[in-house]
Motif scaffolding. Structure first.
Motif, PDB file in Angstrom:
ATOM      1  N   ASP A  56       0.823  -1.204   0.000  1.00 16.92           N
ATOM      2  CA  ASP A  56       0.000   0.000   0.000  1.00 16.92           C
ATOM      3  C   ASP A  56       0.860   1.257   0.000  1.00 16.92           C
ATOM      4  O   ASP A  56       0.573   2.226  -0.713  1.00 16.92           O
ATOM      5  CB  ASP A  56      -0.932   0.000   1.217  1.00 16.92           C
ATOM      6  N   GLU A  57       1.903   1.243   0.809  1.00 15.58           N
ATOM      7  CA  GLU A  57       2.782   2.407   0.890  1.00 15.58           C
ATOM      8  C   GLU A  57       3.526   2.625  -0.426  1.00 15.58           C
ATOM      9  O   GLU A  57       3.679   3.765  -0.897  1.00 15.58           O
ATOM     10  CB  GLU A  57       3.765   2.223   2.047  1.00 15.58           C
ATOM     11  N   LEU A  58       3.996   1.542  -1.025  1.00 17.98           N
ATOM     12  CA  LEU A  58       4.672   1.661  -2.319  1.00 17.98           C
ATOM     13  C   LEU A  58       3.714   2.160  -3.394  1.00 17.98           C
ATOM     14  O   LEU A  58       4.111   2.933  -4.278  1.00 17.98           O
ATOM     15  CB  LEU A  58       5.275   0.318  -2.727  1.00 17.98           C
ATOM     16  N   ALA A  59       2.473   1.739  -3.337  1.00 17.79           N
ATOM     17  CA  ALA A  59       1.492   2.229  -4.306  1.00 17.79           C
ATOM     18  C   ALA A  59       1.307   3.731  -4.169  1.00 17.79           C
ATOM     19  O   ALA A  59       1.259   4.462  -5.174  1.00 17.79           O
ATOM     20  CB  ALA A  59       0.162   1.499  -4.120  1.00 17.79           C
ATOM     21  N   GLN A  60       1.220   4.209  -2.936  1.00 17.35           N
ATOM     22  CA  GLN A  60       1.085   5.656  -2.720  1.00 17.35           C
ATOM     23  C   GLN A  60       2.323   6.403  -3.209  1.00 17.35           C
ATOM     24  O   GLN A  60       2.212   7.455  -3.849  1.00 17.35           O
ATOM     25  CB  GLN A  60       0.858   5.942  -1.241  1.00 17.35           C
ATOM     26  N   ALA A  61       3.496   5.862  -2.897  1.00 18.69           N
ATOM     27  CA  ALA A  61       4.730   6.513  -3.323  1.00 18.69           C
ATOM     28  C   ALA A  61       4.860   6.511  -4.842  1.00 18.69           C
ATOM     29  O   ALA A  61       5.305   7.497  -5.450  1.00 18.69           O
ATOM     30  CB  ALA A  61       5.930   5.815  -2.683  1.00 18.69           C
ATOM     31  N   ALA A  62       4.478   5.398  -5.468  1.00 21.62           N
ATOM     32  CA  ALA A  62       4.520   5.330  -6.929  1.00 21.62           C
ATOM     33  C   ALA A  62       3.602   6.373  -7.544  1.00 21.62           C
ATOM     34  O   ALA A  62       3.959   7.022  -8.541  1.00 21.62           O
ATOM     35  CB  ALA A  62       4.134   3.926  -7.393  1.00 21.62           C
ATOM     36  N   ARG A  63       2.433   6.539  -6.951  1.00 23.35           N
ATOM     37  CA  ARG A  63       1.496   7.542  -7.458  1.00 23.35           C
ATOM     38  C   ARG A  63       2.103   8.939  -7.345  1.00 23.35           C
ATOM     39  O   ARG A  63       1.992   9.754  -8.273  1.00 23.35           O
ATOM     40  CB  ARG A  63       0.179   7.462  -6.682  1.00 23.35           C
ATOM     41  N   MET A  64       2.769   9.217  -6.236  1.00 18.97           N
ATOM     42  CA  MET A  64       3.429  10.517  -6.075  1.00 18.97           C
ATOM     43  C   MET A  64       4.495  10.721  -7.154  1.00 18.97           C
ATOM     44  O   MET A  64       4.636  11.804  -7.718  1.00 18.97           O
ATOM     45  CB  MET A  64       4.066  10.605  -4.684  1.00 18.97           C
ATOM     46  N   GLY A  65       5.254   9.649  -7.419  1.00 16.69           N
ATOM     47  CA  GLY A  65       6.304   9.758  -8.420  1.00 16.69           C
ATOM     48  C   GLY A  65       5.751   9.987  -9.811  1.00 16.69           C
ATOM     49  O   GLY A  65       6.276  10.801 -10.581  1.00 16.69           O
TER      50      GLY A  65
END
Length: 340
Positions: free
Chosen positions: A83-92
């Motif tokens: 979940d955290e990686l998904a959020q970070a990927a979206r930010m990127g």
């Protein structure tokens, strides 16, 4: 970003992956990437690893800063929570990066304690889950950089299982550092050169997984060696330390020799001059000269005057008030006709 822009950006990044400069902690920051872009218009550049917790929990959005001129450029993330990686990927992706890469190769103690990096070679199912979540969150391509195994794992068994499980989650492009990582007993620096290279194993993976884009990484130090890997059929080559320490030797001829562009090749002299306006802008925003020039020390490696270039920048760039005139003075040591 609209769908057509995403499509164009994706094809650009995929083409650029034929030759990429590896993500390297403390080295491939935005100043380094801007320099490398002066040498090659097409090579794929990567950020340093940015941890997902730093973005999601720490709000460290400045870590996503980059210039439009750096493209094609990819963001490398570290983490192990889907979940955290998904959020970070979206930010990127929202910040404009054309690719999101998951680090499954870094062997540092800090990375191990956070349960990400090379230690994830032991958990291909978790890596697959993370990648699936990231792919669901963004429209840009999600890729993986990995090792061939860690510690006492048998790479002949581990790597094909890893590629099978992670590619089943939709990842089509992998950069494989053709060494094990020893998480106990070797330092991160030692892990870059002591474990033996096994290019043959990565070659065999090309035959087992013909539908994947596989880039080989590790121990490749010349453009000729890069071309040899490409000519034998590798989809891409990723270079690390050589591209940083001798950037002109690697990157000046890349657009012509790897990407088929017509010359002329770029030159380190022109790259140094192109950095001057960038440096002026950086200083005007409160930056320091050495933050940029530390990445330029190897620009003239092997050239007459290179030692004087390095010495002048190393000794002078951290002094208060140092500015573009120091770079011009250092340039006079290697290319006096360009330093006026």
């Amino acid at each position: 970003m609209n769908g057509e822009a995403v499509k164009r950006g994706g094809s650009e990044v995929q083409r650029a992956a034929r030759l990429s400069v590896a993500p390297m902690m403390d080295w491939t920051d935005r100043h380094c990437r801007f320099l490398h872009r002066q040498l090659s218009r097409h090579a794929l550049l990567y950020t340093e690893m940015v941890t997902a917790p730093a973005l999601v929990r720490g709000g460290a959005l400045h870590l996503l800063d980059h210039a439009p001129e750096e493209h094609p450029v990819a963001l490398q993330l570290g983490g192990s929570d889907p979940d955290e990686l998904a959020q970070a990927a979206r930010m990127g992706a929202e910040a404009g990066y054309g690719e999101i890469n998951l680090n499954v190769g870094c062997p540092s103690d800090r990375v191990q304690s956070g349960t990400f990096g090379a230690v994830l070679m032991k958990e291909p199912g978790l890596v697959a889950e993370c990648c699936a979540a990231m792919r669901e969150a963004v429209h840009v391509e999600v890729t993986v950089k990995c090792r061939i195994g860690v510690d006492d794992q048998d790479p002949e068994e581990v790597l094909p299982e890893f590629l099978a499980r992670v590619s089943a989650a939709g990842v089509r492009r992998f950069a494989i550092h053709a060494r094990k990582a020893w998480l106990q007993g070797l330092s991160p620096k030692e892990n870059r050169y002591i474990p033996p290279l096994d290019y043959d194993l990565v070659r065999r993976m090309r035959a087992v997984f013909p539908g994947l884009h596989l880039s080989v990484n590790g121990g490749i130090s010349t453009l000729d060696a890069t071309l040899a890997f490409l000519e034998e059929g590798f989809d891409g080559v990723m270079l690390g330390r050589a591209a940083y320490h001798q950037p002109a030797d690697i990157l000046c001829a890349v657009d012509r020799r790897v990407f088929g562009e017509r010359g002329p090749d770029t030159t380190p002299e022109d790259a140094a001059l192109a950095m001057l306006p960038y440096i002026e802008t950086h200083l005007a925003r409160g930056g320091r000269l050495h933050q940029v020039t530390r990445h330029m020390l190897g620009l003239f490696a092997g050239r007459p005057g290179a030692r004087a270039w390095r010495r002048m920048l190393s000794e002078g760039a951290a002094r208060p008030g140092a500015g573009p005139e120091l770079v011009r003075a250092a340039l006079a040591e290697v290319a006096p006709e360009h330093a006026a």
